[in-house]
Design a protein around this motif. Structure first.
Motif, PDB file in Angstrom:
ATOM      1  N   LEU A   1      41.977  47.474  23.326  1.00 31.91           N
ATOM      2  CA  LEU A   1      41.222  46.603  24.218  1.00 31.91           C
ATOM      3  C   LEU A   1      42.063  46.212  25.433  1.00 31.91           C
ATOM      4  O   LEU A   1      41.583  46.220  26.562  1.00 31.91           O
ATOM      5  N   LYS A   2      43.326  45.893  25.203  1.00 38.38           N
ATOM      6  CA  LYS A   2      44.234  45.545  26.302  1.00 38.38           C
ATOM      7  C   LYS A   2      44.405  46.722  27.250  1.00 38.38           C
ATOM      8  O   LYS A   2      44.447  46.550  28.475  1.00 38.38           O
ATOM      9  N   LYS A   3      44.473  47.928  26.705  1.00 35.18           N
ATOM     10  CA  LYS A   3      44.616  49.132  27.526  1.00 35.18           C
ATOM     11  C   LYS A   3      43.387  49.315  28.430  1.00 35.18           C
ATOM     12  O   LYS A   3      43.520  49.653  29.609  1.00 35.18           O
ATOM     13  N   LEU A   4      42.178  49.063  27.893  1.00 35.03           N
ATOM     14  CA  LEU A   4      40.969  49.151  28.710  1.00 35.03           C
ATOM     15  C   LEU A   4      41.008  48.140  29.851  1.00 35.03           C
ATOM     16  O   LEU A   4      40.612  48.437  30.973  1.00 35.03           O
ATOM     17  N   TYR A   5      41.510  46.944  29.558  1.00 37.53           N
ATOM     18  CA  TYR A   5      41.626  45.909  30.597  1.00 37.53           C
ATOM     19  C   TYR A   5      42.640  46.320  31.664  1.00 37.53           C
ATOM     20  O   TYR A   5      42.381  46.206  32.858  1.00 37.53           O
ATOM     21  N   GLU A   6      43.779  46.832  31.248  1.00 34.78           N
ATOM     22  CA  GLU A   6      44.822  47.238  32.197  1.00 34.78           C
ATOM     23  C   GLU A   6      44.379  48.409  33.058  1.00 34.78           C
ATOM     24  O   GLU A   6      44.793  48.528  34.214  1.00 34.78           O
ATOM     25  N   ASP A   7      43.547  49.281  32.513  1.00 38.02           N
ATOM     26  CA  ASP A   7      43.043  50.427  33.275  1.00 38.02           C
ATOM     27  C   ASP A   7      41.916  50.039  34.230  1.00 38.02           C
ATOM     28  O   ASP A   7      41.430  50.867  34.992  1.00 38.02           O
TER      29      ASP A   7
ATOM     30  N   ILE B   1      38.871  49.076  33.370  1.00 32.72           N
ATOM     31  CA  ILE B   1      37.557  49.478  32.879  1.00 32.72           C
ATOM     32  C   ILE B   1      36.722  48.258  32.504  1.00 32.72           C
ATOM     33  O   ILE B   1      35.516  48.257  32.660  1.00 32.72           O
ATOM     34  N   ILE B   2      37.390  47.221  32.018  1.00 28.61           N
ATOM     35  CA  ILE B   2      36.682  45.976  31.712  1.00 28.61           C
ATOM     36  C   ILE B   2      37.300  44.849  32.512  1.00 28.61           C
ATOM     37  O   ILE B   2      38.465  44.918  32.913  1.00 28.61           O
ATOM     38  N   THR B   3      36.533  43.805  32.750  1.00 25.89           N
ATOM     39  CA  THR B   3      37.017  42.658  33.518  1.00 25.89           C
ATOM     40  C   THR B   3      37.800  41.722  32.614  1.00 25.89           C
ATOM     41  O   THR B   3      37.776  41.836  31.388  1.00 25.89           O
ATOM     42  N   ALA B   4      38.464  40.763  33.242  1.00 25.73           N
ATOM     43  CA  ALA B   4      39.247  39.782  32.494  1.00 25.73           C
ATOM     44  C   ALA B   4      38.350  38.956  31.576  1.00 25.73           C
ATOM     45  O   ALA B   4      38.737  38.639  30.442  1.00 25.73           O
ATOM     46  N   GLU B   5      37.152  38.630  32.043  1.00 22.75           N
ATOM     47  CA  GLU B   5      36.235  37.841  31.224  1.00 22.75           C
ATOM     48  C   GLU B   5      35.779  38.628  30.004  1.00 22.75           C
ATOM     49  O   GLU B   5      35.709  38.097  28.892  1.00 22.75           O
ATOM     50  N   GLU B   6      35.470  39.919  30.202  1.00 23.39           N
ATOM     51  CA  GLU B   6      35.058  40.755  29.084  1.00 23.39           C
ATOM     52  C   GLU B   6      36.196  40.911  28.083  1.00 23.39           C
ATOM     53  O   GLU B   6      35.993  40.832  26.872  1.00 23.39           O
ATOM     54  N   TYR B   7      37.405  41.111  28.612  1.00 21.52           N
ATOM     55  CA  TYR B   7      38.572  41.259  27.749  1.00 21.52           C
ATOM     56  C   TYR B   7      38.775  40.009  26.913  1.00 21.52           C
ATOM     57  O   TYR B   7      38.956  40.081  25.699  1.00 21.52           O
ATOM     58  N   GLU B   8      38.738  38.861  27.540  1.00 21.76           N
ATOM     59  CA  GLU B   8      38.989  37.611  26.827  1.00 21.76           C
ATOM     60  C   GLU B   8      37.903  37.333  25.789  1.00 21.76           C
ATOM     61  O   GLU B   8      38.193  36.893  24.674  1.00 21.76           O
ATOM     62  N   ALA B   9      36.644  37.612  26.129  1.00 19.49           N
ATOM     63  CA  ALA B   9      35.552  37.375  25.184  1.00 19.49           C
ATOM     64  C   ALA B   9      35.685  38.280  23.957  1.00 19.49           C
ATOM     65  O   ALA B   9      35.534  37.820  22.815  1.00 19.49           O
ATOM     66  N   LYS B  10      35.968  39.565  24.176  1.00 21.50           N
ATOM     67  CA  LYS B  10      36.105  40.501  23.058  1.00 21.50           C
ATOM     68  C   LYS B  10      37.343  40.182  22.233  1.00 21.50           C
ATOM     69  O   LYS B  10      37.321  40.249  21.008  1.00 21.50           O
TER      70      LYS B  10
ATOM     71  N   PRO C   1      36.788  50.600  18.414  1.00 22.86           N
ATOM     72  CA  PRO C   1      36.409  50.248  17.049  1.00 22.86           C
ATOM     73  C   PRO C   1      36.453  48.743  16.841  1.00 22.86           C
ATOM     74  O   PRO C   1      37.400  48.082  17.236  1.00 22.86           O
ATOM     75  N   MET C   2      35.420  48.210  16.216  1.00 22.31           N
ATOM     76  CA  MET C   2      35.388  46.795  15.895  1.00 22.31           C
ATOM     77  C   MET C   2      36.146  46.568  14.597  1.00 22.31           C
ATOM     78  O   MET C   2      36.175  47.414  13.722  1.00 22.31           O
ATOM     79  N   VAL C   3      36.744  45.395  14.478  1.00 24.59           N
ATOM     80  CA  VAL C   3      37.493  45.053  13.287  1.00 24.59           C
ATOM     81  C   VAL C   3      36.621  44.178  12.405  1.00 24.59           C
ATOM     82  O   VAL C   3      36.127  43.154  12.847  1.00 24.59           O
ATOM     83  N   SER C   4      36.411  44.600  11.187  1.00 21.08           N
ATOM     84  CA  SER C   4      35.664  43.766  10.262  1.00 21.08           C
ATOM     85  C   SER C   4      36.642  42.834   9.569  1.00 21.08           C
ATOM     86  O   SER C   4      37.846  43.101   9.519  1.00 21.08           O
ATOM     87  N   PRO C   5      36.168  41.716   9.026  1.00 21.84           N
ATOM     88  CA  PRO C   5      37.068  40.766   8.392  1.00 21.84           C
ATOM     89  C   PRO C   5      37.860  41.348   7.234  1.00 21.84           C
ATOM     90  O   PRO C   5      38.894  40.813   6.871  1.00 21.84           O
TER      91      PRO C   5
ATOM     92  N   ARG D   1      38.804  37.225  21.881  1.00 19.43           N
ATOM     93  CA  ARG D   1      38.547  35.989  21.140  1.00 19.43           C
ATOM     94  C   ARG D   1      37.646  36.266  19.940  1.00 19.43           C
ATOM     95  O   ARG D   1      37.863  35.759  18.852  1.00 19.43           O
ATOM     96  N   LYS D   2      36.620  37.105  20.132  1.00 15.06           N
ATOM     97  CA  LYS D   2      35.704  37.446  19.034  1.00 15.06           C
ATOM     98  C   LYS D   2      36.457  38.135  17.904  1.00 15.06           C
ATOM     99  O   LYS D   2      36.258  37.832  16.730  1.00 15.06           O
ATOM    100  N   MET D   3      37.334  39.088  18.264  1.00 17.01           N
ATOM    101  CA  MET D   3      38.105  39.793  17.241  1.00 17.01           C
ATOM    102  C   MET D   3      39.046  38.866  16.506  1.00 17.01           C
ATOM    103  O   MET D   3      39.179  38.939  15.293  1.00 17.01           O
ATOM    104  N   LEU D   4      39.718  37.994  17.230  1.00 19.83           N
ATOM    105  CA  LEU D   4      40.654  37.074  16.590  1.00 19.83           C
ATOM    106  C   LEU D   4      39.926  36.084  15.682  1.00 19.83           C
ATOM    107  O   LEU D   4      40.454  35.689  14.638  1.00 19.83           O
TER     108      LEU D   4
END
Length: 124
Positions: free
Chosen positions: A99-105, A107-116, A81-85, A118-121
């Motif tokens: 998102l962190k759980k997907l990275y640890e499993d 499923i996503i790469t470190a670059e994808e994790y960091e980009a997503k 789920p995306m977070v709206s402002p 950063r976008k959420m933050l």
């Protein structure tokens, strides 16, 4: 939704002609299998595709081949789920945890994790 068992059976019986590639949504690869089927190379490759599908977990299969048309999905097919402002910090924290759980499993790469991440933050 594509079924892993169906993909395995299609690969076993029609892998020589690349039918399993069409089923899995890899149409360009399927056409290449058809073009080169007279060389027996696609038959050899489909044997390894068959083994890969047999030993692949259902979760990994879904991540690779069951893509969602939702724009809030990761490029490997897993959605979160995306977070709206306007959402609370509690919702943002839960989303970042998922998102962190997907990275640890893996499923996503470190670059994808960091980009997503950063976008959420930035949206908060």
């Amino acid at each position: 939704m594509r079924n892993r068992t169906a993909a395995i059976l299609i690969c076993f019986f029609g892998g020589f002609f690349g039918i399993h590639k069409f089923y899995l949504g890899k149409n360009v690869q399927g056409v290449l299998y058809l073009i080169f089927c007279w060389t027996s190379i696609p038959g050899l490759i489909s044997f390894f595709d068959f083994l890969g599908l047999c030993f692949m977990s259902d979760r990994e299969f879904d991540a690779r081949f069951n893509y969602d048309a939702n724009p809030n999905t990761l490029n490997r097919g897993m959605s979160y789920p995306m977070v709206s402002p306007t959402k609370s910090a509690k919702d943002a924290t839960a989303t970042l945890y998922e998102l962190k759980k997907l990275y640890e499993d893996g499923i996503i790469t470190a670059e994808e994790y960091e980009a997503k991440r950063r976008k959420m933050l930035d949206e908060i």
